[in-house]
Design a protein around this motif. Sequence first.
Motif, short mmCIF file in Angstrom:
data_model
loop_
_atom_site.label_atom_id
_atom_site.label_comp_id
_atom_site.label_asym_id
_atom_site.label_seq_id
_atom_site.Cartn_x
_atom_site.Cartn_y
_atom_site.Cartn_z
N ALA A 83 0.83 -1.21 0.00
CA ALA A 83 0.00 0.00 0.00
C ALA A 83 0.86 1.26 0.00
O ALA A 83 0.54 2.23 -0.68
N LEU A 84 1.96 1.25 0.76
CA LEU A 84 2.87 2.40 0.76
C LEU A 84 3.46 2.62 -0.63
O LEU A 84 3.57 3.75 -1.11
N MET A 85 3.83 1.52 -1.28
CA MET A 85 4.41 1.60 -2.61
C MET A 85 3.39 2.17 -3.61
O MET A 85 3.70 3.09 -4.37
N ALA A 86 2.17 1.65 -3.58
CA ALA A 86 1.14 2.12 -4.51
C ALA A 86 0.76 3.57 -4.22
O ALA A 86 0.61 4.37 -5.15
N THR A 87 0.60 3.90 -2.95
CA THR A 87 0.25 5.26 -2.58
C THR A 87 1.31 6.24 -3.06
O THR A 87 1.00 7.29 -3.61
N GLY A 88 2.58 5.87 -2.84
CA GLY A 88 3.66 6.74 -3.27
C GLY A 88 3.65 6.97 -4.77
O GLY A 88 3.81 8.10 -5.24
N ALA A 89 3.44 5.91 -5.53
CA ALA A 89 3.45 6.03 -6.99
C ALA A 89 2.26 6.86 -7.50
O ALA A 89 2.43 7.76 -8.32
N ILE A 90 1.09 6.56 -6.99
CA ILE A 90 -0.12 7.25 -7.46
C ILE A 90 -0.07 8.73 -7.11
O ILE A 90 -0.31 9.61 -7.96
N TRP A 91 0.26 9.05 -5.86
CA TRP A 91 0.20 10.44 -5.42
C TRP A 91 1.37 11.27 -5.94
O TRP A 91 1.24 12.49 -6.07
N THR A 92 2.49 10.64 -6.24
CA THR A 92 3.59 11.39 -6.86
C THR A 92 3.13 11.94 -8.21
O THR A 92 3.34 13.11 -8.52
N ARG A 93 2.48 11.10 -8.98
CA ARG A 93 1.97 11.53 -10.28
C ARG A 93 0.88 12.60 -10.11
O ARG A 93 0.87 13.61 -10.81
N TRP A 94 -0.03 12.37 -9.17
CA TRP A 94 -1.14 13.29 -8.98
C TRP A 94 -0.66 14.68 -8.56
O TRP A 94 -1.23 15.68 -8.96
N CYS A 95 0.38 14.73 -7.74
CA CYS A 95 0.89 16.02 -7.26
C CYS A 95 1.44 16.88 -8.39
O CYS A 95 1.50 18.10 -8.26
N MET A 96 1.84 16.26 -9.47
CA MET A 96 2.35 17.02 -10.59
C MET A 96 1.24 17.46 -11.55
O MET A 96 1.45 18.30 -12.41
N ILE A 97 0.04 16.90 -11.38
CA ILE A 97 -1.08 17.23 -12.25
C ILE A 97 -1.92 18.35 -11.64
O ILE A 97 -2.40 19.23 -12.36
N ILE A 98 -2.12 18.32 -10.32
CA ILE A 98 -3.03 19.27 -9.68
C ILE A 98 -2.50 20.70 -9.76
O ILE A 98 -1.32 20.93 -10.00
N THR A 99 -3.40 21.64 -9.57
CA THR A 99 -3.03 23.05 -9.52
C THR A 99 -3.39 23.59 -8.16
O THR A 99 -4.52 23.41 -7.73
N PRO A 100 -2.51 24.20 -7.43
CA PRO A 100 -1.12 24.46 -7.76
C PRO A 100 -0.28 23.19 -7.64
O PRO A 100 -0.55 22.34 -6.80
N ARG A 101 0.71 23.08 -8.49
CA ARG A 101 1.60 21.91 -8.47
C ARG A 101 2.33 21.89 -7.15
O ARG A 101 2.93 22.88 -6.75
N ASN A 102 2.27 20.77 -6.45
CA ASN A 102 2.84 20.66 -5.12
C ASN A 102 4.07 19.76 -5.16
O ASN A 102 3.97 18.55 -5.05
N VAL A 103 5.21 20.37 -5.32
CA VAL A 103 6.47 19.63 -5.43
C VAL A 103 6.86 19.02 -4.08
O VAL A 103 7.42 17.93 -4.04
N LEU A 104 6.54 19.70 -2.98
CA LEU A 104 6.85 19.14 -1.66
C LEU A 104 6.11 17.83 -1.43
O LEU A 104 6.69 16.86 -0.94
N LEU A 105 4.84 17.79 -1.78
CA LEU A 105 4.05 16.57 -1.61
C LEU A 105 4.51 15.50 -2.59
O LEU A 105 4.54 14.31 -2.25
N ALA A 106 4.89 15.89 -3.80
CA ALA A 106 5.40 14.92 -4.77
C ALA A 106 6.70 14.29 -4.25
O ALA A 106 6.90 13.08 -4.39
N ALA A 107 7.56 15.09 -3.65
CA ALA A 107 8.83 14.56 -3.13
C ALA A 107 8.60 13.55 -2.01
O ALA A 107 9.20 12.46 -2.00
N VAL A 108 7.74 13.88 -1.07
CA VAL A 108 7.50 12.96 0.05
C VAL A 108 6.84 11.68 -0.45
O VAL A 108 7.15 10.59 0.01
N ASN A 109 5.93 11.79 -1.42
CA ASN A 109 5.29 10.59 -1.96
C ASN A 109 6.27 9.75 -2.77
O ASN A 109 6.19 8.52 -2.75
N PHE A 110 7.20 10.39 -3.46
CA PHE A 110 8.23 9.64 -4.18
C PHE A 110 9.06 8.81 -3.20
O PHE A 110 9.30 7.62 -3.42
#
Length: 176
Positions: free
Chosen positions: A95-122
């Motif tokens: 679940a951690l692996m899937a959550t990290g992958a899904i939310w890393t991608r999502w953080c780069m799509i949403i507005t405003p782009r949240n690089v901090l959240l993308a980094a932690v999810n990565f």
Amino acid sequence: MSTSRIGFRFFQNTRAAFRNAYAPFRRPGARFQSSEAGAASAESQQSGFQRLWNSPVGVKTVHFWAPVMKWGLVIAGISDFQRPAEKLSLTQNGALMATGAIWTRWCMIITPRNVLLAAVNFFLGCVGVVQVSRIFMHRRSLEGSSAEAAKSMEHEVADSAKAVAHEAEGVTKKSS
């Protein structure tokens, strides 16, 4: 130094920062500039703290605090690197692996782009990959082949999913 003194010093420093940030609004005769050039020059005059504070993903928004709190999951996963592989949960780390992958991608799509959240999810996804790999390698060493290890992991995940589905059905029957 006592904690009350540290708190007082923090209060004084932040109060001064806010006072300086809103100084143009208090001065008599100060005007608001509506042109983009004026906004750009006002933005260039802001300190780093002011830019962070007023940013759409700044300190006063959930876009900042969600990643800060999520680092706790990453740190907990890293601390599990010391645990023996037989004591790790495949479903939790999957679940951690899937959550990290899904939310890393999502953080780069949403507005405003949240690089901090993308980094932690990565990093959360990376921790999950490492732990699932450790579980797979451990089971492979016990069972002798990769195919048998993968089958046992598949059965564990399927059984876990069936148990959750059965539990959900029981809860919905009780509530109706």
